[in-house]
Design a protein around this motif. Structure first.
Motif, PDB file in Angstrom:
ATOM      1  N   ILE A  95       0.870  -1.196  -0.005  1.00  0.00           N
ATOM      2  CA  ILE A  95       0.145   0.126   0.104  1.00  0.00           C
ATOM      3  C   ILE A  95       1.152   1.255  -0.138  1.00  0.00           C
ATOM      4  O   ILE A  95       0.720   2.071  -0.813  1.00  0.00           O
ATOM      5  CB  ILE A  95      -1.056  -0.083   1.189  1.00  0.00           C
ATOM      6  N   ARG A  96       1.962   1.336   0.814  1.00  0.00           N
ATOM      7  CA  ARG A  96       2.712   2.465   0.931  1.00  0.00           C
ATOM      8  C   ARG A  96       3.437   2.633  -0.605  1.00  0.00           C
ATOM      9  O   ARG A  96       3.610   3.787  -1.115  1.00  0.00           O
ATOM     10  CB  ARG A  96       3.831   2.264   1.934  1.00  0.00           C
ATOM     11  N   PHE A  97       3.820   1.506  -1.105  1.00  0.00           N
ATOM     12  CA  PHE A  97       4.501   1.731  -2.718  1.00  0.00           C
ATOM     13  C   PHE A  97       3.727   2.405  -3.658  1.00  0.00           C
ATOM     14  O   PHE A  97       4.053   3.474  -4.163  1.00  0.00           O
ATOM     15  CB  PHE A  97       4.923   0.380  -3.015  1.00  0.00           C
TER      16      PHE A  97
ATOM     17  N   PHE B 207       2.778   6.330  -7.107  1.00  0.00           N
ATOM     18  CA  PHE B 207       1.888   6.433  -7.932  1.00  0.00           C
ATOM     19  C   PHE B 207       0.690   7.279  -7.669  1.00  0.00           C
ATOM     20  O   PHE B 207      -0.215   7.560  -8.308  1.00  0.00           O
ATOM     21  CB  PHE B 207       0.983   5.109  -8.569  1.00  0.00           C
ATOM     22  N   ASP B 208       0.574   7.916  -6.232  1.00  0.00           N
ATOM     23  CA  ASP B 208      -0.317   8.636  -5.737  1.00  0.00           C
ATOM     24  C   ASP B 208      -1.697   8.041  -5.692  1.00  0.00           C
ATOM     25  O   ASP B 208      -2.584   8.845  -5.968  1.00  0.00           O
ATOM     26  CB  ASP B 208      -0.156  10.161  -6.384  1.00  0.00           C
TER      27      ASP B 208
ATOM     28  N   VAL C  95      -5.907  -0.002  -2.860  1.00  0.00           N
ATOM     29  CA  VAL C  95      -5.669   1.598  -3.244  1.00  0.00           C
ATOM     30  C   VAL C  95      -6.621   1.851  -4.614  1.00  0.00           C
ATOM     31  O   VAL C  95      -7.024   0.700  -5.077  1.00  0.00           O
ATOM     32  CB  VAL C  95      -4.296   1.884  -3.643  1.00  0.00           C
ATOM     33  N   ARG C  96      -6.968   2.926  -4.884  1.00  0.00           N
ATOM     34  CA  ARG C  96      -7.830   3.355  -5.955  1.00  0.00           C
ATOM     35  C   ARG C  96      -7.081   3.409  -7.247  1.00  0.00           C
ATOM     36  O   ARG C  96      -5.934   4.202  -7.098  1.00  0.00           O
ATOM     37  CB  ARG C  96      -8.872   4.282  -5.768  1.00  0.00           C
TER      38      ARG C  96
ATOM     39  N   CYS D 120       9.481   8.702 -15.999  1.00  0.00           N
ATOM     40  CA  CYS D 120      10.741   8.344 -15.746  1.00  0.00           C
ATOM     41  C   CYS D 120      11.479   9.271 -14.796  1.00  0.00           C
ATOM     42  O   CYS D 120      12.096   8.570 -14.009  1.00  0.00           O
ATOM     43  CB  CYS D 120      11.558   8.321 -16.951  1.00  0.00           C
ATOM     44  N   ASN D 121      11.525  10.461 -14.736  1.00  0.00           N
ATOM     45  CA  ASN D 121      12.109  11.139 -13.619  1.00  0.00           C
ATOM     46  C   ASN D 121      11.437  11.107 -12.237  1.00  0.00           C
ATOM     47  O   ASN D 121      12.331  10.854 -11.313  1.00  0.00           O
ATOM     48  CB  ASN D 121      12.007  12.703 -14.272  1.00  0.00           C
ATOM     49  N   HIS D 122      10.335  10.901 -12.312  1.00  0.00           N
ATOM     50  CA  HIS D 122       9.381  10.671 -11.012  1.00  0.00           C
ATOM     51  C   HIS D 122       9.836   9.511 -10.630  1.00  0.00           C
ATOM     52  O   HIS D 122      10.212   9.273  -9.299  1.00  0.00           O
ATOM     53  CB  HIS D 122       7.981  10.739 -11.271  1.00  0.00           C
ATOM     54  N   LEU D 123      10.049   8.213 -11.211  1.00  0.00           N
ATOM     55  CA  LEU D 123      10.314   6.830 -10.713  1.00  0.00           C
ATOM     56  C   LEU D 123      11.770   7.114 -10.165  1.00  0.00           C
ATOM     57  O   LEU D 123      12.106   6.356  -9.310  1.00  0.00           O
ATOM     58  CB  LEU D 123      10.333   5.906 -11.936  1.00  0.00           C
TER      59      LEU D 123
END
Length: 136
Positions: A26-28, A33-34, A49-50, A91-94
């Protein structure tokens, strides 16, 4: 030909992933991915999660949701999520979350046509394809 009844399947509602640690999963998904955490009133701990209009639910091998698949197994899922962002931004976010890209960007065909995809593993090594439709 049997009968005249025709099923009217509309969409996938939820997907259940077998994980080693529900809280970690859930945390991941929430942090990377918000995806909003869903906590139903009758549960002590959230287990899903949704993701857009669908839910990603989590279970462990020792406590599968009933009824369960014949052999719930960790790290056996592979699925695709669609983003409205540019893949370069994704990609930058990951990278900022230290999530390595295992393949891509690659040209693929999805349910709505051509798309570009990158691939990552979640914290349980499930394969996630993150895609962006071209010309949409």
């Amino acid at each position: 030909m049997k009968g005249s009844f025709v099923l009217k399947i509309k969409r996938v509602d939820h997907l259940i992933l077998t994980v080693t640690d529900i809280a970690r999963a859930i945390r991941f998904y929430h942090e990377v991915f918000d995806m909003p955490i869903i906590n139903f009133k009758d549960e002590r701990e959230p287990h899903c999660v949704r993701c857009g209009h669908q839910l990603l639910e989590f279970q462990t091998v020792k406590q599968p949701q009933q009824p369960a698949a014949a052999n719930p197994t960790v790290n056996s899922a592979a699925f695709c999520i669609i983003t409205g962002d540019k893949l370069s931004d994704v990609c930058n976010h990951l990278e900022s979350y230290y999530v390595p890209i295992v393949a891509g960007p690659l040209k693929q065909i999805g349910s709505e046509g051509p798309m570009m995809s990158i691939y990552i593993h979640d914290c349980d090594q499930n394969l996630i394809e993150i895609s962006s439709y071209q010309n949409k």
